[in-house]
Motif scaffolding. Sequence first.
Motif, PDB file in Angstrom:
ATOM      1  N   ASN A 103     -37.039   7.382  -4.531  1.00 53.50           N
ATOM      2  CA  ASN A 103     -38.275   7.478  -4.033  1.00 53.50           C
ATOM      3  C   ASN A 103     -38.346   5.589  -4.014  1.00 53.50           C
ATOM      4  O   ASN A 103     -38.724   4.863  -3.945  1.00 53.50           O
ATOM      5  CB  ASN A 103     -38.967   8.102  -4.572  1.00 53.50           C
ATOM      6  CG  ASN A 103     -39.586   9.326  -4.232  1.00 53.50           C
ATOM      7  OD1 ASN A 103     -39.701   9.244  -2.544  1.00 53.50           O
ATOM      8  ND2 ASN A 103     -40.880   9.445  -4.994  1.00 53.50           N
ATOM      9  N   ASP A 104     -38.240   4.868  -5.487  1.00 48.00           N
ATOM     10  CA  ASP A 104     -38.107   3.711  -5.653  1.00 48.00           C
ATOM     11  C   ASP A 104     -37.156   3.479  -5.591  1.00 48.00           C
ATOM     12  O   ASP A 104     -37.154   2.348  -5.000  1.00 48.00           O
ATOM     13  CB  ASP A 104     -36.932   3.710  -7.079  1.00 48.00           C
ATOM     14  CG  ASP A 104     -37.775   4.369  -8.424  1.00 48.00           C
ATOM     15  OD1 ASP A 104     -39.434   3.956  -7.614  1.00 48.00           O
ATOM     16  OD2 ASP A 104     -38.275   4.826 -10.039  1.00 48.00           O
ATOM     17  N   LEU A 106     -35.622   3.907  -2.344  1.00 50.22           N
ATOM     18  CA  LEU A 106     -35.511   3.682  -0.936  1.00 50.22           C
ATOM     19  C   LEU A 106     -36.974   2.965  -0.332  1.00 50.22           C
ATOM     20  O   LEU A 106     -37.495   2.559   0.640  1.00 50.22           O
ATOM     21  CB  LEU A 106     -36.306   4.990  -0.217  1.00 50.22           C
ATOM     22  CG  LEU A 106     -35.089   5.715  -0.417  1.00 50.22           C
ATOM     23  CD1 LEU A 106     -35.232   7.132   0.722  1.00 50.22           C
ATOM     24  CD2 LEU A 106     -33.787   4.981   0.197  1.00 50.22           C
ATOM     25  N   ASN A 107     -37.855   2.781  -1.732  1.00 51.86           N
ATOM     26  CA  ASN A 107     -39.192   2.453  -1.075  1.00 51.86           C
ATOM     27  C   ASN A 107     -39.536   0.648  -2.072  1.00 51.86           C
ATOM     28  O   ASN A 107     -40.466  -0.071  -1.895  1.00 51.86           O
ATOM     29  CB  ASN A 107     -40.371   2.692  -1.658  1.00 51.86           C
ATOM     30  CG  ASN A 107     -40.364   4.363  -0.408  1.00 51.86           C
ATOM     31  OD1 ASN A 107     -40.292   3.945   0.049  1.00 51.86           O
ATOM     32  ND2 ASN A 107     -40.312   5.377  -1.246  1.00 51.86           N
ATOM     33  N   LYS A 108     -39.234   1.249  -3.050  1.00 51.12           N
ATOM     34  CA  LYS A 108     -39.304  -0.548  -4.434  1.00 51.12           C
ATOM     35  C   LYS A 108     -38.956  -1.221  -3.960  1.00 51.12           C
ATOM     36  O   LYS A 108     -38.216  -1.853  -3.099  1.00 51.12           O
ATOM     37  CB  LYS A 108     -38.916  -0.086  -5.656  1.00 51.12           C
ATOM     38  CG  LYS A 108     -40.042  -0.521  -6.458  1.00 51.12           C
ATOM     39  CD  LYS A 108     -39.472  -0.288  -8.475  1.00 51.12           C
ATOM     40  CE  LYS A 108     -40.331   0.553  -8.839  1.00 51.12           C
ATOM     41  NZ  LYS A 108     -39.705   1.126 -10.049  1.00 51.12           N
ATOM     42  N   GLU A 109     -39.213  -2.219  -3.866  1.00 48.96           N
ATOM     43  CA  GLU A 109     -39.418  -4.455  -3.855  1.00 48.96           C
ATOM     44  C   GLU A 109     -37.973  -4.430  -5.244  1.00 48.96           C
ATOM     45  O   GLU A 109     -38.488  -4.019  -6.043  1.00 48.96           O
ATOM     46  CB  GLU A 109     -40.311  -5.006  -4.263  1.00 48.96           C
ATOM     47  CG  GLU A 109     -41.270  -4.869  -2.438  1.00 48.96           C
ATOM     48  CD  GLU A 109     -40.875  -5.493  -1.496  1.00 48.96           C
ATOM     49  OE1 GLU A 109     -39.784  -6.404  -0.775  1.00 48.96           O
ATOM     50  OE2 GLU A 109     -40.525  -4.521  -0.732  1.00 48.96           O
TER      51      GLU A 109
ATOM     52  N   SER B  14     -29.010   5.039   3.060  1.00 49.47           N
ATOM     53  CA  SER B  14     -30.671   4.647   3.318  1.00 49.47           C
ATOM     54  C   SER B  14     -31.158   3.692   1.940  1.00 49.47           C
ATOM     55  O   SER B  14     -31.561   2.665   2.409  1.00 49.47           O
ATOM     56  CB  SER B  14     -31.542   6.195   3.074  1.00 49.47           C
ATOM     57  OG  SER B  14     -31.227   7.230   3.918  1.00 49.47           O
ATOM     58  N   ALA B  18     -32.330  -0.008   2.852  1.00 47.92           N
ATOM     59  CA  ALA B  18     -33.352  -0.145   2.723  1.00 47.92           C
ATOM     60  C   ALA B  18     -33.040  -1.186   1.598  1.00 47.92           C
ATOM     61  O   ALA B  18     -34.039  -2.450   1.332  1.00 47.92           O
ATOM     62  CB  ALA B  18     -33.705   0.838   0.986  1.00 47.92           C
ATOM     63  N   LYS B  22     -34.868  -5.604   3.444  1.00 46.49           N
ATOM     64  CA  LYS B  22     -35.850  -7.051   2.610  1.00 46.49           C
ATOM     65  C   LYS B  22     -35.487  -8.398   2.747  1.00 46.49           C
ATOM     66  O   LYS B  22     -35.549  -8.768   2.445  1.00 46.49           O
ATOM     67  CB  LYS B  22     -36.066  -7.407   1.047  1.00 46.49           C
ATOM     68  CG  LYS B  22     -36.698  -5.521   0.454  1.00 46.49           C
ATOM     69  CD  LYS B  22     -36.965  -5.405  -0.877  1.00 46.49           C
ATOM     70  CE  LYS B  22     -36.159  -3.763  -1.248  1.00 46.49           C
ATOM     71  NZ  LYS B  22     -35.208  -3.338  -2.610  1.00 46.49           N
ATOM     72  N   LYS B  89     -36.082   3.963   9.182  1.00 46.30           N
ATOM     73  CA  LYS B  89     -37.448   3.910   8.783  1.00 46.30           C
ATOM     74  C   LYS B  89     -37.056   6.118   9.441  1.00 46.30           C
ATOM     75  O   LYS B  89     -37.868   6.684   8.813  1.00 46.30           O
ATOM     76  CB  LYS B  89     -37.984   3.678  10.338  1.00 46.30           C
ATOM     77  CG  LYS B  89     -39.576   4.072  10.666  1.00 46.30           C
ATOM     78  CD  LYS B  89     -39.862   3.194  11.763  1.00 46.30           C
ATOM     79  CE  LYS B  89     -41.497   4.160  11.804  1.00 46.30           C
ATOM     80  NZ  LYS B  89     -41.829   3.254  13.415  1.00 46.30           N
ATOM     81  N   LEU B  92     -36.433   7.181   5.688  1.00 50.22           N
ATOM     82  CA  LEU B  92     -37.715   7.922   5.446  1.00 50.22           C
ATOM     83  C   LEU B  92     -38.450   8.873   5.648  1.00 50.22           C
ATOM     84  O   LEU B  92     -38.794   9.623   4.598  1.00 50.22           O
ATOM     85  CB  LEU B  92     -38.442   6.652   5.513  1.00 50.22           C
ATOM     86  CG  LEU B  92     -38.570   5.034   4.688  1.00 50.22           C
ATOM     87  CD1 LEU B  92     -39.243   4.621   4.639  1.00 50.22           C
ATOM     88  CD2 LEU B  92     -38.640   6.496   2.897  1.00 50.22           C
ATOM     89  N   ASN B  96     -38.717  11.940   2.747  1.00 46.06           N
ATOM     90  CA  ASN B  96     -39.858  12.947   2.537  1.00 46.06           C
ATOM     91  C   ASN B  96     -40.186  14.332   3.175  1.00 46.06           C
ATOM     92  O   ASN B  96     -41.079  15.520   2.456  1.00 46.06           O
ATOM     93  CB  ASN B  96     -40.954  11.923   2.919  1.00 46.06           C
ATOM     94  CG  ASN B  96     -40.903  10.614   2.637  1.00 46.06           C
ATOM     95  OD1 ASN B  96     -41.041  10.618   0.946  1.00 46.06           O
ATOM     96  ND2 ASN B  96     -41.124   9.532   3.370  1.00 46.06           N
TER      97      ASN B  96
END
Lengths: 111, 111
Positions: A103-104, A106-109, B14, B18, B22, B89, B92, B96
């Motif tokens: 989760n971190d 794939l999502n965290k900045e 992934s 990810a 950024k 995308k 992700l 989930n």
Amino acid sequence: MLVISDVIRGFTDSIILAQLSKGDSYGYEINKTIQAITDGEFELKEATLYTAFRRLEADGCIISYWGNENTGARRRYYTITEEGRAVFKENLTDWNRAKEMINDLLNKEGL
Amino acid sequence: MLVISDVIRGFTDSIILAQLSKGDSYGYEINKTIQAITDGEFELKEATLYTAFRRLEADGCIISYWGNENTGARRRYYTITEEGRAVFKENLTDWNRAKEMINDLLNKEGL
DNA sequence: TTATATACATTGACAGGTGAGGTATAGTTA
DNA sequence: TAACTATACCTCACCTGTCAATGTATATAA
């Protein structure tokens, strides 16, 4: 690219142990249960399933015995061992940790 | 039996996408970022990392170029493509869904 | 009698992870 | 100055797990 089966990969053993921790069962039934739990979204391919049974039995996590059905196709039942329960417990912990990590990641900045 | 690398398997791409979503980065930095995010609990093995870069570039998800450092080791930077963003995308969403499925399979009572 | 469901099993191909090995630059420490 | 560490890249051979394809056998429904 990220197929659902790739995500599941590595959980086959845990999923089987999870079902067996509720009581003895056999391949076909376990797979039907998995389909029921996931609303038909997921099933283990037969080859994968039976390969996993061999692996788990070789590792001492499960024990098998033939059922004594006097009608219909024969069934090979599996029992989870103490070793299997211990492994499953550990797998659950690992999963919860891995879940947070992914989760971190794939999502965290960054940083 | 359930090794972290087995859990991560299938997420390598992934995780990289990810990080690149950024901004541009290079292998060594991406791996350091991953370690930072997971408090040092996880890192991609170099062979895994560079194999993934080759795969992602072949699939059109990333593009690479050499940085023009005038000191220190040379760096190969990567840019995520539109295709790469689309794939990420989708990944992700898949993650989930898979997460819920695995949770159910490991915890829920049968049927 | 043909099809479907139940139930098990094996084989060979394929894909991804990784240990081990290699190259090169630059700074720090003994 | 020599040795070590950090930065930064790369490849090959091996291993493991998934899965399509194929095969066996019983029972029931159309």
